[in-house]
Write a protein that holds these residues in place. Structure first.
Motif, PDB file in Angstrom:
ATOM      1  N   GLY A   1       0.952  -1.237   0.012  1.00  0.00           N
ATOM      2  CA  GLY A   1       0.025  -0.134  -0.142  1.00  0.00           C
ATOM      3  C   GLY A   1       0.884   1.242   0.258  1.00  0.00           C
ATOM      4  N   VAL A   2       1.786   1.346  -0.471  1.00  0.00           N
ATOM      5  CA  VAL A   2       2.899   2.378  -0.517  1.00  0.00           C
ATOM      6  C   VAL A   2       3.316   2.438  -1.634  1.00  0.00           C
ATOM      7  N   VAL A   3       3.407   3.727  -2.371  1.00  0.00           N
ATOM      8  CA  VAL A   3       4.135   4.339  -3.709  1.00  0.00           C
ATOM      9  C   VAL A   3       5.644   4.665  -3.196  1.00  0.00           C
TER      10      VAL A   3
ATOM     11  N   SER B   1       1.901   7.216   1.199  1.00  0.00           N
ATOM     12  CA  SER B   1       0.969   6.130   1.956  1.00  0.00           C
ATOM     13  C   SER B   1      -0.266   6.882   2.302  1.00  0.00           C
ATOM     14  N   SER B   2      -1.026   5.835   2.963  1.00  0.00           N
ATOM     15  CA  SER B   2      -2.242   6.923   3.753  1.00  0.00           C
ATOM     16  C   SER B   2      -1.664   7.751   4.778  1.00  0.00           C
ATOM     17  N   ALA B   3      -0.449   7.079   5.316  1.00  0.00           N
ATOM     18  CA  ALA B   3      -0.232   7.769   6.561  1.00  0.00           C
ATOM     19  C   ALA B   3       0.620   9.272   6.345  1.00  0.00           C
ATOM     20  N   GLY B   4       0.826   9.437   4.912  1.00  0.00           N
ATOM     21  CA  GLY B   4       1.437  10.747   4.325  1.00  0.00           C
ATOM     22  C   GLY B   4       2.641  10.361   3.756  1.00  0.00           C
ATOM     23  N   ILE B   5       3.455  11.215   3.524  1.00  0.00           N
ATOM     24  CA  ILE B   5       4.661  11.551   2.914  1.00  0.00           C
ATOM     25  C   ILE B   5       6.019  11.275   3.798  1.00  0.00           C
ATOM     26  N   ALA B   6       6.997  10.532   3.319  1.00  0.00           N
ATOM     27  CA  ALA B   6       8.096  10.016   4.158  1.00  0.00           C
ATOM     28  C   ALA B   6       9.231   9.959   3.079  1.00  0.00           C
TER      29      ALA B   6
ATOM     30  N   LEU C   1      19.422  13.989   5.082  1.00  0.00           N
ATOM     31  CA  LEU C   1      18.236  13.332   6.089  1.00  0.00           C
ATOM     32  C   LEU C   1      18.324  11.960   6.002  1.00  0.00           C
ATOM     33  N   ASP C   2      18.504  11.281   7.224  1.00  0.00           N
ATOM     34  CA  ASP C   2      18.751   9.841   7.352  1.00  0.00           C
ATOM     35  C   ASP C   2      17.171   9.384   7.399  1.00  0.00           C
ATOM     36  N   GLU C   3      16.047  10.008   7.816  1.00  0.00           N
ATOM     37  CA  GLU C   3      14.944   9.505   7.602  1.00  0.00           C
ATOM     38  C   GLU C   3      14.023  10.823   8.162  1.00  0.00           C
ATOM     39  N   GLY C   4      12.812  10.651   7.583  1.00  0.00           N
ATOM     40  CA  GLY C   4      11.838  11.517   8.146  1.00  0.00           C
ATOM     41  C   GLY C   4      10.359  11.299   7.596  1.00  0.00           C
ATOM     42  N   HIS C   5       9.339  11.447   8.351  1.00  0.00           N
ATOM     43  CA  HIS C   5       7.926  11.080   7.921  1.00  0.00           C
ATOM     44  C   HIS C   5       6.875  12.237   8.434  1.00  0.00           C
ATOM     45  N   GLN C   6       5.849  12.555   7.707  1.00  0.00           N
ATOM     46  CA  GLN C   6       5.067  13.579   7.928  1.00  0.00           C
ATOM     47  C   GLN C   6       4.204  13.031   9.143  1.00  0.00           C
ATOM     48  N   GLY C   7       3.672  14.312   9.761  1.00  0.00           N
ATOM     49  CA  GLY C   7       2.911  13.976  11.066  1.00  0.00           C
ATOM     50  C   GLY C   7       2.224  15.240  11.362  1.00  0.00           C
ATOM     51  N   GLN C   8       1.420  15.222  12.512  1.00  0.00           N
ATOM     52  CA  GLN C   8       0.766  16.583  12.973  1.00  0.00           C
ATOM     53  C   GLN C   8       1.527  17.335  14.023  1.00  0.00           C
ATOM     54  N   PRO C   9       1.819  18.688  13.759  1.00  0.00           N
ATOM     55  CA  PRO C   9       1.220  19.386  12.957  1.00  0.00           C
ATOM     56  C   PRO C   9       2.020  19.417  11.555  1.00  0.00           C
ATOM     57  N   LEU C  10       3.292  18.927  11.850  1.00  0.00           N
ATOM     58  CA  LEU C  10       4.292  18.954  10.662  1.00  0.00           C
ATOM     59  C   LEU C  10       5.057  17.578  10.385  1.00  0.00           C
ATOM     60  N   CYS C  11       5.639  17.103  11.483  1.00  0.00           N
ATOM     61  CA  CYS C  11       6.266  15.829  11.223  1.00  0.00           C
ATOM     62  C   CYS C  11       5.913  14.794  12.452  1.00  0.00           C
ATOM     63  N   GLY C  12       6.291  13.319  12.063  1.00  0.00           N
ATOM     64  CA  GLY C  12       5.952  12.483  12.825  1.00  0.00           C
ATOM     65  C   GLY C  12       7.312  11.856  13.299  1.00  0.00           C
TER      66      GLY C  12
END
Length: 253
Positions: free
Chosen positions: A76-78, A100-105, A138-149
């Motif tokens: 379920g991820v592009v 994905s449904s969780a946002g952008i990573a 950037l080693d890793e990062g993913h979208q969250g509220q309000p900006l990042c998770g």
């Protein structure tokens, strides 16, 4: 295997190959791109394509290529591996980005760009002009509220210069660590990561707001104009540290 099952598998394989070979230029023409974003000279397929020019507003980037990972679709991820320009280009980078449904990573991301390119035509306070280059790792990062998770990386400011109506301020090189703090993007530095005696944090919030909490002390690496301006920040503490405090909208935005 029954005939019906073979037919279904054959149809699925046919559709898969059709999608994999779907022309990138047709996909881009049908895709609802964000306002101000344009791709030119598109070639290749949807799965492995490239664009000679990426236009974002008034900024023009060269040679964007991408390669989608078909195996990620089963989860379920592009996911796509991308590259922008080359190390000889003023703006260049590469990395892996996923939707994905969780946002952008993003992960394994590197981006190099001149400060002037990022600032663009924005008018900064006090007629400020910035120079130098920025490197983002950037080693890793993913979208969250309000900006990042989640966020883990480093930001390097290389040969930074600041000139405004008050003077000339060569700031040199500075390094920041990147973290996600309560859903907000935090940049942190200390005086071992720069020659101008700055330590503290910058917190980027939603609604284009930011908060600066830090201090600066006199060092031999500061220009005379910078040393003469420290008194404008307030009184130094017992250790000779001047306060760096700001809370409000990101300047120039």
């Amino acid at each position: 295997m029954k005939l019906f099952g073979k037919i279904v598998i054959g149809i699925l394989l046919y559709l898969l190959f059709m999608i994999m070979l779907f022309p990138a230029r047709v996909a881009v023409a049908l895709m609802p791109l964000p306002s101000g974003v344009q791709l030119g000279g598109v070639s290749g397929s949807l799965w492995h394509g490239q664009a000679d020019v990426l236009q974002i507003g008034s900024r023009q980037l060269e040679r964007l290529s991408w390669q989608l990972q078909p195996s990620s679709l089963f989860t379920g991820v592009v996911q796509a591996q991308w590259q922008l320009g080359s190390r000889a280009s003023a703006v260049n980078g590469k990395g892996i980005i996923s939707w994905s449904s969780a946002g952008i990573a993003a992960r394994q991301l590197r981006l190099d760009a001149p400060v002037g390119f990022l600032v663009g035509n924005r008018r900064l306070p006090f007629k400020t002009v910035l120079s130098g280059d920025i490197s983002l790792l950037l080693d890793e990062g993913h979208q969250g509220q309000p900006l990042c998770g989640g966020l883990n990386g480093k930001l390097f400011l290389n040969h930074i210069g600041l000139n405004n109506q008050f003077g000339d301020y060569p700031l040199g090189n500075m390094a920041f660590s990147l973290q996600c703090v309560k859903g907000q993007v935090q940049l942190a530095t200390d005086d071992e990561k720069n020659a101008i005696g700055v330590a503290g944090t910058l917190l980027f919030k939603d609604q284009l707001q930011m908060e600066v909490n830090g201090r600066i002390r006199r060092t031999d690496g500061q220009s005379r104009d910078l040393q003469n301006s420290l008194g404008l920040l307030g009184k130094p503490d017992a250790n000779g540290n001047y306060p760096l405090q700001y809370k409000g909208r990101i300047p120039g935005l």
